[in-house]
Design a protein around this motif. Sequence first.
Motif, short mmCIF file in Angstrom:
data_model
loop_
_atom_site.label_atom_id
_atom_site.label_comp_id
_atom_site.label_asym_id
_atom_site.label_seq_id
_atom_site.Cartn_x
_atom_site.Cartn_y
_atom_site.Cartn_z
N ASP A 24 0.85 -1.18 0.00
CA ASP A 24 0.00 0.00 0.00
C ASP A 24 0.89 1.24 0.00
N ALA A 25 1.20 1.74 -1.20
CA ALA A 25 2.12 2.86 -1.34
C ALA A 25 1.61 4.12 -0.64
N ALA A 26 0.28 4.29 -0.61
CA ALA A 26 -0.29 5.49 0.03
C ALA A 26 0.03 5.51 1.52
N LYS A 27 -0.11 4.34 2.18
CA LYS A 27 0.20 4.26 3.61
C LYS A 27 1.69 4.43 3.85
N LEU A 28 2.50 3.82 2.97
CA LEU A 28 3.95 3.94 3.11
C LEU A 28 4.40 5.39 2.93
N LYS A 29 3.71 6.11 2.04
CA LYS A 29 4.05 7.51 1.82
C LYS A 29 3.77 8.33 3.08
N LYS A 30 2.71 7.97 3.79
CA LYS A 30 2.39 8.65 5.05
C LYS A 30 3.48 8.39 6.08
N VAL A 31 3.95 7.14 6.13
CA VAL A 31 5.03 6.78 7.07
C VAL A 31 6.28 7.58 6.73
N PHE A 32 6.62 7.62 5.43
CA PHE A 32 7.78 8.39 5.00
C PHE A 32 7.63 9.86 5.36
N ALA A 33 6.40 10.39 5.19
CA ALA A 33 6.15 11.80 5.51
C ALA A 33 6.42 12.08 6.99
N VAL A 34 6.02 11.14 7.86
CA VAL A 34 6.27 11.30 9.30
C VAL A 34 7.77 11.29 9.58
N VAL A 35 8.48 10.34 8.94
CA VAL A 35 9.94 10.26 9.11
C VAL A 35 10.60 11.54 8.60
N LEU A 36 10.13 12.04 7.45
CA LEU A 36 10.68 13.28 6.89
C LEU A 36 10.39 14.47 7.80
N LEU A 37 9.20 14.48 8.38
CA LEU A 37 8.83 15.56 9.32
C LEU A 37 9.77 15.56 10.53
N ILE A 38 9.99 14.37 11.07
CA ILE A 38 10.91 14.24 12.22
C ILE A 38 12.32 14.68 11.83
N THR A 39 12.75 14.28 10.62
CA THR A 39 14.09 14.65 10.14
C THR A 39 14.22 16.16 10.00
N GLY A 40 13.21 16.79 9.38
CA GLY A 40 13.23 18.24 9.22
C GLY A 40 13.29 18.97 10.54
N ILE A 41 12.46 18.51 11.49
CA ILE A 41 12.43 19.14 12.82
C ILE A 41 13.75 18.91 13.56
N ARG A 42 14.32 17.72 13.38
CA ARG A 42 15.61 17.41 14.04
C ARG A 42 16.72 18.30 13.50
N MET A 43 16.72 18.54 12.19
CA MET A 43 17.75 19.41 11.60
C MET A 43 17.59 20.85 12.10
N LEU A 44 16.36 21.30 12.21
CA LEU A 44 16.12 22.64 12.73
C LEU A 44 16.52 22.72 14.21
N ALA A 45 16.20 21.68 14.97
CA ALA A 45 16.54 21.63 16.39
C ALA A 45 18.06 21.67 16.60
N GLN A 46 18.80 20.97 15.70
CA GLN A 46 20.26 20.94 15.83
C GLN A 46 20.84 22.33 15.68
N VAL A 47 20.18 23.17 14.87
CA VAL A 47 20.67 24.53 14.67
C VAL A 47 20.26 25.44 15.82
N PHE A 48 18.96 25.37 16.17
CA PHE A 48 18.43 26.35 17.13
C PHE A 48 18.53 25.94 18.59
N LEU A 49 18.70 24.64 18.85
CA LEU A 49 18.77 24.18 20.25
C LEU A 49 20.16 23.71 20.65
N ALA A 50 21.11 23.80 19.70
CA ALA A 50 22.47 23.33 19.99
C ALA A 50 23.14 24.23 21.03
#
Length: 275
Positions: free
Chosen positions: A249-275
């Motif tokens: 089910d590619a649609a469900k997998l895309k949602k999972v990837f979106a969550v992982v990407l969201l976490i990745t984006g937030i983590r990269m921002l956190a590394q800059v602003f919370l370091a």
Amino acid sequence: MIEFVMDNIPTFLALIATGIFAGILAGLLGVGGGIVIVPVLFFLFQGFGVSPESAMLVATATSLATIVPTSISSIRSHKEKGNVDFDLLKRWAAFIFIGVLVGSWLVTRVDGTWLTVLFGVIATLSALNMLFRTGKSALFQQLPGKAGQGVMGTSIGFFSSMVGIGGGTISVPLLTLYNYPAHKAVGTAAAIGLIISLPGALTMLVMGETPIDAPTGTFGLVNLIGFICIVPLTVKFAPVGASLAAKLDAAKLKKVFAVVLLITGIRMLAQVFLA
């Protein structure tokens, strides 16, 4: 040569895994390899003692370099299906190219921290778009006029080259906002990826100053070892991902990837602003 390989086995294995992972995801979910490769390389290089600023610069340039051959392969596939809009490309190519030249030149001049912030923002917005806008109707009925399309093309080239992505991450959702057929948007984005990646990677290779702490095998801002390890595996494993998409089910997998990407984006921002 053998001694060099033996000394860098962990690096080679990690880069090989990156190529496989990016290829499968590209085929499985239809996402561009850059949106996967950049954050993986960003964190990977830091694991080998590279500073976050240098890691982001090299990850951005290396990702663009890997997109050159993979986009050529993708263009052929989409062209056979009639999904590449060459009329749109003719109208947009010069604007995209100008955006790329400015963006890639800036990458060779700015601190990598700013690129990390920009990638974090784009990754977060892309993830939210995947999660909440899937299947929603277009906001506009047709593309804007010449000037509006010029701004769109320039912006796609500028922002994509600055964060090492091929253009699909930005161009596909942008085009579908204007009631543009999704299958044509994806096919045309492959060609846009080549217009972005080739001049962008060359600019960063020739004009980029190699950071003192850059990973082994970096010339300009492009890590050639990463390029050599990632490209053949991305090309080879993209069809594997496409085969899996037919069974899962590619649609469900895309949602999972979106969550992982969201976490990745937030983590990269956190590394800059919370370091």
